[in-house]
Design an enzyme around this catalytic site. Structure first.
Site, short mmCIF file in Angstrom:
data_model
loop_
_atom_site.label_atom_id
_atom_site.label_comp_id
_atom_site.label_asym_id
_atom_site.label_seq_id
_atom_site.Cartn_x
_atom_site.Cartn_y
_atom_site.Cartn_z
N HIS A 276 0.85 -1.21 0.00
CA HIS A 276 0.00 0.00 0.00
C HIS A 276 0.89 1.26 0.00
O HIS A 276 0.98 1.92 -1.00
CB HIS A 276 -1.01 0.05 1.16
N ASP A 327 -4.64 -8.22 -3.82
CA ASP A 327 -5.04 -8.09 -2.41
C ASP A 327 -6.34 -8.82 -2.08
O ASP A 327 -6.34 -10.02 -1.87
CB ASP A 327 -5.10 -6.59 -2.09
ZN LIG Z 1 -3.17 -6.99 2.44
#
Ligand SMILES: [Zn+2]
Length: 466
Positions: A276, A327
């Site tokens: 991220h 993800d």
């Molecule tokens: Zn993750």
């Protein structure tokens, strides 16, 4: 023994070979690449555009079962965000059996292959029984992921996650007991998984810290030292700066913003993947780019969670490496993930081709956004996964993805714009054939186990949602 393919257009780091000849040994490794046909040898012809397989750098396979199941609000969840979504995710975790874990992983791994991904980094934290007790085989859940990857033919970089706290200075919550390890038990698991490599040539073992919220600095240091003693080349992954809430908690608890804390204390380098890294200030952008670590962007998941937008243009201009992960698997499409990165920034900045920059004034060559995004993701994915693929050159693994020139997005495209056509120019998936380590796993878009994998997935979904 080896096999030679004549590929109509073969991707190379500096353009295309049209045609290109690629020789792949029975060991799955590329032995030769050339623009001329090897003398006296027969080559199998492949029509279309041959590109390297991509490593997906971030996955929680089981979350595939939750995609599209939390897209509503109620009076008790009027303000929905990552943290309210997480409650729904934990409800599913509580019910997951090892059979479910394997069935869901096989389904999503097969979907990744169909979109041209040939390996995945699995950030794996559901280790124990629902009551928190260790399974008779402490590596039970890891072994289920390894089985799913072996069944579908996807390369796997398994990243067992150390998850010890429910927040800074907070114990684990009741709903998190399936995730817990002592550092010693955690390192034993990593050691066990290394022993699985002999039977699984496309398996790599790295390590992951869930986040700076979930491990103390001492635990992080002990785990990193232990993992490096087992494998000095181990890839190290961590979730970081996904939300402003997390940034504030780390600033309050550790005295620095999360990426800054890692830059100051963790020895970040090219073996790290920061997943991220959405919320960065200017000095974190410069520091992360200079460290050589990969930013693990998960564009569609970050969008569905309402996390915020990674400073892609500034980070790319600072020379930062990035790759893409899917993800929670709202998408498993390479094109869709890269498109939202580029097009989201176009909306924000109100201009076109935001990441590409022209060459110097005397160099009139075109700089193509689709190609640039795809190649950045290839390099970042390989760096984060250590799969030994990501380029069609001698010595790399034979992971070859054939894009169909007759698919709608590629009609009328030549090599100059084919990657723009795929990544930015259409919605149909042009991936026709996928080879991993010299073996075809997808032909004409189909996987031989597709029906069986779907049935097992449907049965798991029926159990989890009744
Ligand atoms: Zn993750």
């Amino acid at each position: 023994m080896s096999t030679i393919y004549q590929v109509e257009h073969l991707h190379q780091q500096r353009g295309w070979l049209s045609p290109g000849y690629i020789e792949i040994g029975d060991d799955g490794i590329i032995r030769a690449v050339s623009g001329t046909k090897p003398q006296g040898k027969i080559a199998e012809r492949l029509r279309g555009f041959g590109v390297p397989g991509l490593s997906n750098l971030h996955s929680h396979a089981f979350q595939r079962a939750l995609a599209g199941r939390t897209e509503f609000v109620t009076t008790s969840r009027a303000e929905d965000n990552l943290w309210t979504w997480r409650k729904e995710m934990y409800r599913m975790v509580d019910r997951l059996t090892p059979e479910d874990y394997e069935a869901i992983a096989a389904q999503v791994y097969l979907e990744m292959l169909q979109f041209g991904m040939t390996a995945v980094c699995e950030f794996h934290y559901v280790h124990h029984r629902p009551d928190g007790q260790t399974y008779a085989n402490p590596a039970e859940m890891s072994d289920r992921l390894i089985a799913a990857a072996a069944q579908t033919g996807l390369g796997l970089t398994i990243l067992p996650v150390l998850y010890a706290h429910g927040g800074i200075n907070k114990p684990l919550e009741e709903t998190q007991k399936r995730f817990a390890h002592s550092v010693d038990a955690y390192l034993k698991l990593i050691d066990t998984l290394h022993s699985r490599r002999a039977a699984n040539p496309n398996l790599r073992v790295g390590m992951a810290l869930h986040s700076l919220r979930a491990v103390t600095p001492d635990e992080a240091q002990a785990a990193l030292a232990g993992a490096k003693a087992i494998d000095p080349e181990a890839r190290l992954h961590i979730h970081v700066s996904e939300t402003t809430h997390e940034v504030a908690e780390v600033v309050a608890g550790l005295g620095a913003r999360p990426v800054q804390w890692l830059l100051d204390n963790a020895g970040l380098g090219p073996n790290w993947c920061l997943v991220h890294a959405t919320h960065l200030d200017a000095s974190e952008i410069a520091g992360l780019a200079a460290s050589g670590a990969v930013a693990g962007l998960c564009p569609l998941t970050e969008a569905t969670m309402g996390d915020g937008f990674f400073p892609l243009v500034e980070y790319h201009e600072a020379g930062g490496a990035f790759g893409i992960g899917t993800d929670s698997h709202y998408s498993t499409s390479t094109a869709e993930e890269l498109r939202i990165l580029e097009c989201g920034k176009r909306l924000e900045l109100r201009r076109r081709n935001v990441i590409a920059r022209p060459h110097k004034a005397h160099d009139k060559r075109e700089v193509h956004t689709g190609r640039l995004l795809f190649e950045a993701a290839l390099a970042g994915g390989e760096q984060a996964s250590a799969q030994g693929s990501g380029a069609l050159v001698v010595g790399k693994r034979g992971d070859l993805v054939m894009l169909d020139p007759d698919s709608n997005p590629l009609l009328g495209h030549g090599p100059n714009t084919a990657l723009d056509g795929w990544i930015l120019g259409g919605t149909q998936n042009p991936v026709r054939d996928v080879m991993v380590a010299g073996k075809w796993v997808i032909r004409d878009g189909r996987h031989p186990l597709e029906s069986a994998v779907r049935v097992a997935y449907q049965q798991a979904m029926a159990r989890l949602t009744n």
